[in-house]
Design a protein around this motif. Sequence first.
Motif, PDB file in Angstrom:
ATOM      1  N   GLY A   1     -53.186 -69.055 -44.932  1.00 41.97           N
ATOM      2  CA  GLY A   1     -53.951 -67.914 -44.439  1.00 41.97           C
ATOM      3  C   GLY A   1     -53.840 -67.734 -42.933  1.00 41.97           C
ATOM      4  O   GLY A   1     -53.724 -66.609 -42.434  1.00 41.97           O
TER       5      GLY A   1
ATOM      6  N   LEU B   1     -55.532 -63.557 -51.714  1.00 42.17           N
ATOM      7  CA  LEU B   1     -56.926 -63.144 -51.828  1.00 42.17           C
ATOM      8  C   LEU B   1     -57.342 -62.852 -53.262  1.00 42.17           C
ATOM      9  O   LEU B   1     -58.477 -63.117 -53.650  1.00 42.17           O
ATOM     10  CB  LEU B   1     -57.184 -61.901 -50.965  1.00 42.17           C
ATOM     11  CG  LEU B   1     -57.158 -62.112 -49.459  1.00 42.17           C
ATOM     12  CD1 LEU B   1     -57.259 -60.783 -48.740  1.00 42.17           C
ATOM     13  CD2 LEU B   1     -58.277 -63.035 -49.043  1.00 42.17           C
TER      14      LEU B   1
ATOM     15  N   ASP C   1     -54.491 -73.380 -48.859  1.00 43.41           N
ATOM     16  CA  ASP C   1     -54.656 -71.951 -48.596  1.00 43.41           C
ATOM     17  C   ASP C   1     -55.059 -71.637 -47.165  1.00 43.41           C
ATOM     18  O   ASP C   1     -54.726 -70.577 -46.645  1.00 43.41           O
ATOM     19  CB  ASP C   1     -55.689 -71.350 -49.553  1.00 43.41           C
ATOM     20  CG  ASP C   1     -55.211 -71.342 -50.992  1.00 43.41           C
ATOM     21  OD1 ASP C   1     -54.001 -71.525 -51.206  1.00 43.41           O
ATOM     22  OD2 ASP C   1     -56.053 -71.141 -51.886  1.00 43.41           O
TER      23      ASP C   1
END
Length: 170
Positions: free
Chosen positions: A102, A146, A98
């Motif tokens: 991100g 998220l 992630d």
Amino acid sequence: MSTNWRISSFNGALLAAYFIPTWTIIALRIMISPIHGLYERPNISMGLFASDHLHLAAMTTVRFAWLLALGRLTVVAFFAIFLVFITRAAIRKTGGCDEALGMALAIGSVISFASMIMASQVGEPEAMRLHATELLMLLGTAIVLLVERPVRPPAGDLERSIPSAVPTPQ
């Protein structure tokens, strides 16, 4: 079907399939010929904004173009790292990929948002649509990333995966 794929991982892989070849080609065109590459369709808004509103000199415009190419290649690199991470099931299940996704989403969103604003300032509707579409794809994946929780292993797998702090006598 395997249940260890997260929606954000799958969506990130689809985004990587679009952004890696597209932004690599755009960045390479800028690197080969900075001024010509800056005035091609994907970058025309930034080129016109730099020349019309910022009144940059030729060498400063070249540096601006190279900085744009570097930013695009940085996004490509983070998407490539993300793709490498999702090939390993252990990293993918725990959400270890992630961070790379991100970073790609954050830097790519900033570049697309700035390009969209510059396209609206210089009156380039086609470039504005392109950058708005890219921005919406990136933001959609960021929202899913998220909101989505990490995959929890079953209780038996959790006990086996955590190393014991106390050594077992043999």
